[in-house]
Design a protein around this motif. Sequence first.
Motif, mmCIF file in Angstrom:
data_model
loop_
_atom_site.group_PDB
_atom_site.id
_atom_site.type_symbol
_atom_site.label_atom_id
_atom_site.label_comp_id
_atom_site.label_asym_id
_atom_site.label_seq_id
_atom_site.Cartn_x
_atom_site.Cartn_y
_atom_site.Cartn_z
ATOM 1 N N GLY A 46 0.845 -1.200 0.000
ATOM 2 C CA GLY A 46 0.000 0.000 0.000
ATOM 3 C C GLY A 46 0.873 1.240 0.000
ATOM 4 N N ILE A 47 0.738 2.062 1.065
ATOM 5 C CA ILE A 47 1.525 3.302 1.166
ATOM 6 C C ILE A 47 2.181 3.350 2.551
ATOM 7 C CG2 ILE A 47 1.460 5.833 1.134
ATOM 8 C CD1 ILE A 47 0.530 4.981 -1.517
ATOM 9 N N GLY A 48 3.421 3.814 2.594
ATOM 10 C CA GLY A 48 4.153 3.932 3.857
ATOM 11 C C GLY A 48 5.625 3.687 3.577
ATOM 12 N N LEU A 65 -3.276 1.900 -3.301
ATOM 13 C CA LEU A 65 -3.722 2.929 -2.372
ATOM 14 C C LEU A 65 -3.377 2.497 -0.940
ATOM 15 C CD1 LEU A 65 -7.284 3.677 -3.808
ATOM 16 C CD2 LEU A 65 -5.211 5.045 -4.089
ATOM 17 N N HIS A 66 -3.440 3.459 -0.030
ATOM 18 C CA HIS A 66 -3.145 3.195 1.376
ATOM 19 C C HIS A 66 -4.083 2.103 1.910
ATOM 20 C CE1 HIS A 66 -1.190 4.060 4.998
ATOM 21 N NE2 HIS A 66 -1.887 5.079 5.440
ATOM 22 N N GLY A 67 -3.501 1.023 2.434
ATOM 23 C CA GLY A 67 -4.307 -0.037 3.039
ATOM 24 C C GLY A 67 -4.900 -1.023 2.049
ATOM 25 N N GLY A 90 2.440 -1.610 6.442
ATOM 26 C CA GLY A 90 2.799 -1.011 7.727
ATOM 27 C C GLY A 90 1.634 -1.181 8.692
ATOM 28 N N ASP A 91 1.862 -0.830 9.954
ATOM 29 C CA ASP A 91 0.810 -0.974 10.969
ATOM 30 C C ASP A 91 -0.354 -0.012 10.705
ATOM 31 O OD1 ASP A 91 3.217 0.505 11.554
ATOM 32 O OD2 ASP A 91 2.353 1.092 13.467
ATOM 33 N N GLY A 92 -0.034 1.188 10.201
ATOM 34 C CA GLY A 92 -1.112 2.121 9.858
ATOM 35 C C GLY A 92 -1.858 1.613 8.640
ATOM 36 N N ASP A 93 -1.099 1.212 7.651
ATOM 37 C CA ASP A 93 -1.638 0.732 6.382
ATOM 38 C C ASP A 93 -2.587 -0.453 6.594
ATOM 39 O OD1 ASP A 93 -1.155 1.032 3.408
ATOM 40 O OD2 ASP A 93 -0.528 -1.054 3.608
ATOM 41 N N LEU A 94 -2.116 -1.454 7.326
ATOM 42 C CA LEU A 94 -2.873 -2.703 7.470
ATOM 43 C C LEU A 94 -3.948 -2.632 8.547
ATOM 44 C CD1 LEU A 94 -2.797 -5.735 6.412
ATOM 45 C CD2 LEU A 94 -1.770 -6.236 8.614
ATOM 46 N N GLY A 96 -5.041 0.278 10.283
ATOM 47 C CA GLY A 96 -5.843 1.495 10.304
ATOM 48 C C GLY A 96 -6.654 1.549 9.019
ATOM 49 N N GLU A 97 -6.057 2.134 7.999
ATOM 50 C CA GLU A 97 -6.764 2.362 6.730
ATOM 51 C C GLU A 97 -7.320 1.083 6.090
ATOM 52 O OE1 GLU A 97 -4.102 3.891 7.711
ATOM 53 O OE2 GLU A 97 -4.465 6.035 7.448
ATOM 54 N N GLY A 98 -6.567 -0.038 6.186
ATOM 55 C CA GLY A 98 -6.990 -1.224 5.428
ATOM 56 C C GLY A 98 -7.435 -2.402 6.275
ATOM 57 N N ASN A 118 5.705 -3.761 11.744
ATOM 58 C CA ASN A 118 5.061 -3.080 12.871
ATOM 59 C C ASN A 118 6.071 -2.202 13.618
ATOM 60 O OD1 ASN A 118 3.367 -2.232 14.820
ATOM 61 N ND2 ASN A 118 3.015 -4.235 15.764
ATOM 62 N N ASN A 119 6.088 -0.904 13.242
ATOM 63 C CA ASN A 119 6.988 0.028 13.945
ATOM 64 C C ASN A 119 6.205 0.890 14.939
ATOM 65 O OD1 ASN A 119 5.673 1.742 12.216
ATOM 66 N ND2 ASN A 119 7.465 2.270 10.998
ATOM 67 N N GLN A 120 4.931 0.614 15.078
ATOM 68 C CA GLN A 120 4.048 1.242 16.061
ATOM 69 C C GLN A 120 3.944 2.763 15.922
ATOM 70 O OE1 GLN A 120 6.320 -1.459 18.750
ATOM 71 N NE2 GLN A 120 4.452 -1.284 19.958
ATOM 72 N N VAL A 121 4.083 3.203 14.663
ATOM 73 C CA VAL A 121 4.000 4.641 14.390
ATOM 74 C C VAL A 121 3.726 4.846 12.900
ATOM 75 C CG1 VAL A 121 6.486 5.019 13.852
ATOM 76 C CG2 VAL A 121 5.198 6.811 15.041
ATOM 77 N N TYR A 122 3.201 6.011 12.551
ATOM 78 C CA TYR A 122 3.079 6.370 11.130
ATOM 79 C C TYR A 122 4.422 6.997 10.736
ATOM 80 C CZ TYR A 122 -2.058 5.886 10.660
ATOM 81 O OH TYR A 122 -3.339 5.418 10.557
ATOM 82 N N GLY A 123 5.276 6.216 10.090
ATOM 83 C CA GLY A 123 6.623 6.690 9.775
ATOM 84 C C GLY A 123 6.641 7.703 8.635
ATOM 85 N N LEU A 124 6.062 7.329 7.509
ATOM 86 C CA LEU A 124 6.164 8.167 6.302
ATOM 87 C C LEU A 124 5.612 9.576 6.509
ATOM 88 C CD1 LEU A 124 7.068 7.938 3.261
ATOM 89 C CD2 LEU A 124 4.669 7.632 2.736
ATOM 90 N N THR A 125 4.554 9.698 7.321
ATOM 91 C CA THR A 125 3.936 11.011 7.521
ATOM 92 C C THR A 125 4.492 11.719 8.769
ATOM 93 O OG1 THR A 125 2.089 9.740 8.428
ATOM 94 C CG2 THR A 125 1.806 10.654 6.225
ATOM 95 N N THR A 126 5.669 11.321 9.183
ATOM 96 C CA THR A 126 6.505 11.964 10.209
ATOM 97 C C THR A 126 6.047 11.801 11.669
ATOM 98 O OG1 THR A 126 5.533 14.186 10.049
ATOM 99 C CG2 THR A 126 7.339 13.688 8.530
HETATM 100 C C1 LIG Z 1 -6.433 7.318 2.507
HETATM 101 C C2 LIG Z 1 -5.124 7.906 2.942
HETATM 102 N N1 LIG Z 1 -5.022 8.412 4.180
HETATM 103 C C3 LIG Z 1 -3.851 8.918 4.618
HETATM 104 C C4 LIG Z 1 -2.758 8.931 3.788
HETATM 105 C C5 LIG Z 1 -1.448 9.517 4.282
HETATM 106 N N2 LIG Z 1 -0.526 8.487 4.701
HETATM 107 C C6 LIG Z 1 0.436 8.025 3.857
HETATM 108 S S1 LIG Z 1 1.450 6.914 4.595
HETATM 109 C C7 LIG Z 1 0.610 7.056 6.060
HETATM 110 C C8 LIG Z 1 1.032 6.304 7.290
HETATM 111 C C9 LIG Z 1 1.885 5.139 7.042
HETATM 112 O O1 LIG Z 1 2.110 4.479 8.251
HETATM 113 P P1 LIG Z 1 2.361 2.943 8.271
HETATM 114 O O2 LIG Z 1 1.368 2.228 7.455
HETATM 115 O O3 LIG Z 1 2.490 2.517 9.683
HETATM 116 O O4 LIG Z 1 3.748 2.782 7.483
HETATM 117 P P2 LIG Z 1 5.214 3.245 7.913
HETATM 118 O O5 LIG Z 1 5.453 4.530 7.180
HETATM 119 O O6 LIG Z 1 5.246 3.426 9.381
HETATM 120 O O7 LIG Z 1 6.085 2.141 7.434
HETATM 121 C C10 LIG Z 1 -0.447 7.947 5.959
HETATM 122 C C11 LIG Z 1 -1.364 8.290 7.063
HETATM 123 C C12 LIG Z 1 -2.892 8.381 2.487
HETATM 124 N N3 LIG Z 1 -1.870 8.316 1.639
HETATM 125 N N4 LIG Z 1 -4.092 7.879 2.088
#
Ligand SMILES: Cc1ncc(C[n+]2csc(CCOP(=O)(O)OP(=O)(O)O)c2C)c(N)n1
Length: 283
Positions: A46-48, A65-67, A90-94, A96-98, A118-126
Amino acid sequence: MTEIKDYTQGKITWCAGCGDFSILNAVKRAFVELNIQPENLAFTSGIGCSSKISYWTKAYGFSGLHGRGLQLALGAKLANRNLTVFSAAGDGDLLGEGVNHLIHTARKNIDVTLILHNNQVYGLTTGQKSPTSEKGFITISTPKGVVEDPLNPLLLALTSGSTFIARCFAGDLNHITKIIAEGIKHKGFSFIEILQPCVTYNYLNTYDYWKERCYDLQQNKYDFTNKEEAFKKMHEYGKKMPVGIFYKINKPSYEELFKQTKIPSYKHNIDNINIDKLFEEFR
Ligand SMILES: Cc1ncc(C[n+]2csc(CCOP(=O)(O)OP(=O)(O)O)c2C)c(N)n1
Ligand code: SF4
Ligand SMILES: [Mg+2]
């Protein structure tokens, strides 16, 4: 036999010291061990930061797309059952969003291997909190600390129907390689959580933090076919944390049960299909 360089491409931009490096190494080593030809491999994400792993692996890659990496994996497997289908999130990707896609892919027991960084944080979005951030963790989105309990990814995978569930730590390259190879060999949905230090935004769950806590489940007597045992072990989270294979059973996979199409869709004759009319609708 394939070699590491057969799967290598691109210029990696992860931060120096990121746990994702050893995950990428382990993934490629597992592909070499199983001699999977890059042209027989589909790698979705997805995205991350974590999802970029599919850009830097030579194979049929698709970052969606994310998730949504798992949905792409499901589609790829149904279109061509001869492919090895691998997915990363990522943990957010899998979670949260997905998160809905995890539940239904696991329930279907499709023959796909998923790794969760699983890094327990949203890394890419700081550095915002994620669904697995620990209670009290201070981030830019939780300046007074996370107030709720984290989600337990292993329990979610178990109750959703995964037939292979494991966890490893990014600081142990040999162990991750072994578990990933086992996951790919398993016929059905394989869920592998990897505890991955984010050296830039997670000051709490560091390499030392996990090194102190992780112990190998397979070092002791443990029956991974026992669901109740697995359920109990997955609750162990604190001073000591098990890694290894928690659960593994044999069950027919979705594509074995799904007999509607005898010929995989990638072999269907599409010469007589005209999609111009469909495209007209979007003009
Ligand atoms: C629908 C949607 N919501 C939010 C975002 C912004 N976004 C991109 S990456 C990300 C978080 C990624 O975190 P994670 O999945 O944990 O991956 P990591 O970067 O930590 O490896 C977010 C919120 C997006 N691209 N699409
Ligand atoms: S922000 Fe964190 S997860 Fe992303 S590349 Fe840097 S260390 Fe890795
Ligand atoms: Mg993350």
